[in-house]
Design an enzyme around this catalytic site. Structure first.
Site, PDB file in Angstrom:
ATOM      1  CB  SER A 139     103.198  33.305  -9.912  1.00 26.97           C
ATOM      2  OG  SER A 139     104.310  33.079 -10.760  1.00 26.97           O
ATOM      3  CE1 TYR A 152     100.657  36.102 -13.874  1.00 26.77           C
ATOM      4  CE2 TYR A 152     102.944  35.627 -13.298  1.00 26.77           C
ATOM      5  CZ  TYR A 152     101.634  35.208 -13.438  1.00 26.77           C
ATOM      6  OH  TYR A 152     101.284  33.915 -13.133  1.00 26.77           O
TER       7      TYR A 152
HETATM    8  P1  NAD Z   1      94.890  29.438 -18.196  1.00 23.38           P
HETATM    9  O1  NAD Z   1      94.929  30.626 -19.099  1.00 23.38           O
HETATM   10  O2  NAD Z   1      95.053  28.069 -18.760  1.00 23.38           O
HETATM   11  O3  NAD Z   1      93.538  29.447 -17.343  1.00 23.38           O
HETATM   12  C1  NAD Z   1      93.049  30.623 -16.754  1.00 23.38           C
HETATM   13  C2  NAD Z   1      91.543  30.629 -16.833  1.00 23.38           C
HETATM   14  O4  NAD Z   1      91.082  31.853 -16.218  1.00 23.38           O
HETATM   15  C3  NAD Z   1      91.029  30.643 -18.274  1.00 23.38           C
HETATM   16  O5  NAD Z   1      90.041  29.625 -18.450  1.00 23.38           O
HETATM   17  C4  NAD Z   1      90.460  32.039 -18.460  1.00 23.38           C
HETATM   18  O6  NAD Z   1      89.348  32.091 -19.350  1.00 23.38           O
HETATM   19  C5  NAD Z   1      90.067  32.404 -17.027  1.00 23.38           C
HETATM   20  N1  NAD Z   1      90.005  33.854 -16.824  1.00 23.38           N
HETATM   21  C6  NAD Z   1      90.845  34.809 -17.298  1.00 23.38           C
HETATM   22  N2  NAD Z   1      90.433  36.030 -16.917  1.00 23.38           N
HETATM   23  C7  NAD Z   1      89.311  35.840 -16.177  1.00 23.38           C
HETATM   24  C8  NAD Z   1      88.414  36.710 -15.509  1.00 23.38           C
HETATM   25  N3  NAD Z   1      88.584  38.062 -15.539  1.00 23.38           N
HETATM   26  N4  NAD Z   1      87.353  36.193 -14.835  1.00 23.38           N
HETATM   27  C9  NAD Z   1      87.156  34.836 -14.827  1.00 23.38           C
HETATM   28  N5  NAD Z   1      87.959  33.965 -15.440  1.00 23.38           N
HETATM   29  C10 NAD Z   1      89.034  34.456 -16.114  1.00 23.38           C
HETATM   30  O7  NAD Z   1      96.000  29.748 -17.100  1.00 23.38           O
HETATM   31  P2  NAD Z   1      96.610  28.876 -15.904  1.00 23.38           P
HETATM   32  O8  NAD Z   1      98.049  28.687 -16.195  1.00 23.38           O
HETATM   33  O9  NAD Z   1      95.761  27.704 -15.583  1.00 23.38           O
HETATM   34  O10 NAD Z   1      96.525  29.982 -14.757  1.00 23.38           O
HETATM   35  C11 NAD Z   1      95.799  29.809 -13.557  1.00 23.38           C
HETATM   36  C12 NAD Z   1      96.495  30.609 -12.470  1.00 23.38           C
HETATM   37  O11 NAD Z   1      97.807  30.110 -12.287  1.00 23.38           O
HETATM   38  C13 NAD Z   1      96.645  32.106 -12.779  1.00 23.38           C
HETATM   39  O12 NAD Z   1      96.376  32.868 -11.627  1.00 23.38           O
HETATM   40  C14 NAD Z   1      98.100  32.226 -13.171  1.00 23.38           C
HETATM   41  O13 NAD Z   1      98.626  33.512 -12.946  1.00 23.38           O
HETATM   42  C15 NAD Z   1      98.721  31.184 -12.253  1.00 23.38           C
HETATM   43  N6  NAD Z   1     100.059  30.713 -12.660  1.00 23.38           N
HETATM   44  C16 NAD Z   1     100.238  30.049 -13.839  1.00 23.38           C
HETATM   45  C17 NAD Z   1     101.517  29.652 -14.185  1.00 23.38           C
HETATM   46  C18 NAD Z   1     101.811  28.915 -15.461  1.00 23.38           C
HETATM   47  O14 NAD Z   1     103.001  28.703 -15.759  1.00 23.38           O
HETATM   48  N7  NAD Z   1     100.812  28.503 -16.223  1.00 23.38           N
HETATM   49  C19 NAD Z   1     102.599  29.918 -13.328  1.00 23.38           C
HETATM   50  C20 NAD Z   1     102.367  30.597 -12.158  1.00 23.38           C
HETATM   51  C21 NAD Z   1     101.084  30.988 -11.820  1.00 23.38           C
END
Ligand code: NAD
Length: 267
Positions: A139, A152
């Site tokens: 991120s 985070y």
């Molecule tokens: P999201 O919440 O839509 O999807 C995350 C998925 O991971 C969910 O389906 C959840 O059930 C699953 N999950 C959570 N904990 C888990 C575990 N212990 N074991 C297995 N699965 C698990 O979130 P997203 O935005 O798609 O995030 C995906 C990645 O992107 C993450 O690493 C997040 O930190 C990163 N990210 C997201 C953003 C944003 O703005 N959305 C920005 C920067 C980084």
């Protein structure tokens, strides 16, 4: 595009779009999520039962992650790409109020998971002898002080560091390791069901006019895993609509609820 991939956190958001892109390119995918219902729904949506396998796994659990690598070999006979994508928002609130439990859980889900995914995917890829690609979802929060809560941000900085050290270590095996660093992407993790709440970021601080969408990140992640990126390793690639260029101050803008309260977000 590599032909057999594991995608963690594939039940929704960015992980689902990575899986969808792999399948659309003709590949096979082991999809993992902690949320069984979300995972199974995602599998149905891809409508490619012969090329998709789902495992309910907690990515912070070593036997579970090992099972993912075994599933790739058992179902599809090889492993070309590992997408260590699952993550949570984790501990939030003032540093003076944070509990050790919430801090440790954030690190277990966001960092131990990447260590375990890299360890078990690399074992299989080394044994296979034909190289591979590992792509970690970090991120921009791991690159600057204003992009997210402390725990985070620290986890994502750790993911970027682990990406670089393992890229160096695994290069002799022709295994590339890279990270994609999203900015504000409109998934459940960010908006918690209220996308309009975070629109102010886009209007006030993100230079690019459109909302960040999960498929925009999936395109970068799958490019990093593809042969088109065959000389790219140890990189942390931002995909953030110019937020880093403009210096993000997300915590100042629209996360007042995170500044007033203390706790942990499991999404
Ligand atoms: P999201 O919440 O839509 O999807 C995350 C998925 O991971 C969910 O389906 C959840 O059930 C699953 N999950 C959570 N904990 C888990 C575990 N212990 N074991 C297995 N699965 C698990 O979130 P997203 O935005 O798609 O995030 C995906 C990645 O992107 C993450 O690493 C997040 O930190 C990163 N990210 C997201 C953003 C944003 O703005 N959305 C920005 C920067 C980084």
């Amino acid at each position: 595009m590599s032909s057999v991939a594991i995608v963690t956190g594939a039940g929704g958001g960015i992980g689902f779009e990575i899986a969808r892109t792999c399948v659309a390119a003709g590949g096979s995918v082991v999809m993992c999520d902690l949320n069984d219902e979300r995972g199974r729904h995602a599998v149905d949506e891809l409508a490619a039962p012969d090329r998709v396998h789902f495992e309910r796994v907690d990515v912070s659990d070593e036997p579970g992650v090992e099972r993912l690598a075994e599933a790739a070999m058992r179902r599809f006979g090889r492993l070309d790409a590992m997408f260590n994508n699952a993550g949570i928002g984790g501990a939030f609130g003032p540093i003076t109020e944070q509990s050790v439990e919430d801090w440790d859980t954030t690190f277990a889900v966001n960092v131990r998971s990447v260590f375990l995914g890299t360890k078990h995917a690399a074992r299989v890829m080394i044994e296979q002898g034909s190289g591979g690609a590992i792509v970690n979802t970090a991120s921009i929060a791991g690159m600057t002080g204003g992009g997210g809560p402390q725990a985070y941000s620290a986890t994502k900085a750790a993911v970027i560091s682990l990406t670089r050290t393992t890229a160096v270590e695994l290069a002799p095996h022709r295994i590339r390791v890279n990270a994609v660093c999203p900015g504000a992407v409109y998934t459940e993790l960010l908006h918690r069901g209220r996308p309009e709440q975070t629109d102010r970021w886009r209007e006030e601080i993100q230079p690019w006019p459109e909302r960040g969408q999960p498929e925009m990140i999936a395109d970068v992640a799958t490019w990093l895993a593809s042969d088109a990126a065959r000389f790219v390793t140890g990189e942390a690639v931002t995909a953030d609509g110019g937020l880093m260029a403009a210096t993000p101050r997300l915590m100042d803008h629209d996360l007042p609820h995170l500044q007033r309260m203390t706790g942990i977000a499991y999404g």
